[in-house]
Design an enzyme around this catalytic site. Structure first.
Site, mmCIF file in Angstrom:
data_model
loop_
_atom_site.group_PDB
_atom_site.id
_atom_site.type_symbol
_atom_site.label_atom_id
_atom_site.label_comp_id
_atom_site.label_asym_id
_atom_site.label_seq_id
_atom_site.Cartn_x
_atom_site.Cartn_y
_atom_site.Cartn_z
ATOM 1 N N LYS A 191 13.831 115.876 39.208
ATOM 2 C CA LYS A 191 13.281 116.231 37.855
ATOM 3 C C LYS A 191 12.273 115.266 37.483
ATOM 4 C CE LYS A 191 12.592 119.302 34.400
ATOM 5 N NZ LYS A 191 11.847 120.708 34.553
ATOM 6 N N ASP A 247 25.514 119.929 42.668
ATOM 7 C CA ASP A 247 26.406 120.812 42.242
ATOM 8 C C ASP A 247 26.286 122.049 42.009
ATOM 9 O OD1 ASP A 247 29.293 121.372 41.357
ATOM 10 O OD2 ASP A 247 28.676 121.116 39.378
HETATM 11 C C1 IPM Z 1 32.196 120.822 43.525
HETATM 12 C C2 IPM Z 1 33.191 121.031 42.042
HETATM 13 C C3 IPM Z 1 33.379 119.478 41.562
HETATM 14 C C4 IPM Z 1 32.106 118.749 41.266
HETATM 15 C C5 IPM Z 1 34.119 119.812 40.282
HETATM 16 C C6 IPM Z 1 35.473 120.430 40.435
HETATM 17 C C7 IPM Z 1 34.672 118.139 39.716
HETATM 18 O O1 IPM Z 1 32.346 121.736 41.294
HETATM 19 O O2 IPM Z 1 32.956 120.057 44.442
HETATM 20 O O3 IPM Z 1 31.202 121.130 43.357
HETATM 21 O O4 IPM Z 1 31.566 119.183 40.289
HETATM 22 O O5 IPM Z 1 31.855 118.207 41.933
HETATM 23 MG MG MG Z 2 30.549 122.359 42.073
#
Ligand code: IPM
Ligand code: MG
Length: 357
Positions: A191, A247
């Site tokens: 970004k 994520d």
């Molecule tokens: C992932 C999950 C995790 C993250 C969570 C559960 C902490 O969403 O492995 O993508 O955000 O990394």
């Molecule tokens: Mg995740």
């Protein structure tokens, strides 16, 4: 060859999918002359119940001593109201950090056998896609300073995103190396029109890319990337991005592949040891009912064989067995057409994979 695998079954469907995967690993071991020994350690909600903390010291030590770690899933509604430092997710973040696993590989592709489960338009599905998301995993806003304070309008909360050149360089290298084994294209997502961390990210990725003249590197803003993933996913080969963007985008990538129940992941650091886990969560609503799709965990074990143990033949065989199952119409509930297809249980699907291995 003999390998020690630390198992973290975790919560919800975690135990079922890990136990299924161990059966597949044992069959692969028998066929390829390997030997696996397993040791289970608690982490997540079950560890909170057992010891009062999500990531007991023994679990970290056990994982550090093992050749590799296979994890099911952690978390569930039972622990959702605990404070941040005591939530089951803390176990995942703690393990990534303690094991130095800064590279997260999340491959996503369209399985032709499952194209009806893909929510995209037929003309987009027809082009297919096969991408590898390379997500930075131990830095950024996930690990920055955070807190609560009194602000101008009363109580407020804050989180910070920080990236060092060193952190960006090593994840950029991981992505560029991965691209060399694929279609030699990297799209770096940031970004940079708003965030200073993104501007450093962009600069650094391009500097590292000078060492890889055979790989093309393009930048894309994260909002545009979210759009392109559903508009034209076939244009992505390797994607490299920060912890938080990775994520979010990896869930999007999993959804367009038809089911989140199919996508594996590998988290790697400097050495050979890594942590392998499905990208889906603990699915508490179907836990203990033998309904879960074990394929993402089985495919994660294949990644483990390939990356941690250099056992490419065994890894290929597991992936081929999964492909064959899907082609032959084996379906768990999450990927089945409820009207026309017979739905397999978690153990049923596992046995189908084993039979084809
Ligand atoms: C992932 C999950 C995790 C993250 C969570 C559960 C902490 O969403 O492995 O993508 O955000 O990394
Ligand atoms: Mg995740």
């Amino acid at each position: 060859m003999s390998y020690q695998i630390a198992l973290i079954k975790g919560d919800g469907i975690g135990p079922e999918i890990v136990e299924s995967t161990v059966r597949v690993l044992d069959k692969a071991a028998e066929k390829y002359g390997l030997s696996f020994s397993y040791q289970s350690y608690p982490a997540g909600g079950c560890a909170i119940d057992l010891t009062g903390e999500p990531l007991p010291k023994e679990t970290v030590e056990g994982c550090l001593a093992a050749d590799s770690v296979l994890l099911g899933a952690v978390g569930g509604p039972k622990w959702d109201t605990l404070p941040g430092s005591l939530r089951p997710e803390k176990a995942l973040l703690g393990l990534r950090s303690a094991l130095g696993l800064y590279t997260n590989l999340r491959p996503a592709r369209l399985y032709p056998a499952l194209k009806d489960a893909c929510p995209l338009r037929a003309d987009i599905v027809a082009k297919g896609f096969d991408l590898l998301m390379v997500r930075e995993l131990t830095g950024g806003i996930y690990f920055g300073d955070r807190g609560r304070r009194d602000g101008k309008y009363g109580p407020e909360a804050w989180d910070t995103e920080a990236y060092s050149v060193m952190e960006i360089e090593r994840i950029a290298r991981a992505a560029l190396e991965a691209a060399r084994k694929r279609r030699k294209s990297v799209i770096s997502i940031d970004k940079a029109n708003v965030l200073e961390t993104s501007r450093l990210w962009r600069e650094t990725v391009h500097r590292v890319a000078e060492d890889y003249p055979d790989v093309t590197v393009e930048d894309m803003l994260v909002d545009n990337a979210a759009m392109q993933l559903v508009r034209n996913p076939s244009r992505f080969d390797v994607v490299v991005t920060s912890n938080m963007f990775g994520d979010i985008l990896s869930d999007e990538a999993s959804q367009i592949s038809g089911s989140i129940g199919l996508l594996p992941s590998a988290s790697l650091g400097e050495g050979k040891r890594g942590l392998y886990e499905p990208i889906h969560g603990s699915a508490p609503d179907i836990a203990g009912q033998n309904k879960a799709n074990p394929l993402a965990t089985i495919l994660s074990a294949a990644m483990m064989l390939r990356y941690a143990f250099d056992q490419d033949a065994a890894a290929d065989a597991i992936e081929a067995a999964v492909d064959a199952c899907l082609l032959d119409g084996c379906r768990t509930a999450d990927i089945a057409d409820a009207h026309t297809e017979r739905v397999l249980t978690c153990t049923g699907m596992t046995e189908e994979v084993i039979r084809r291995l």
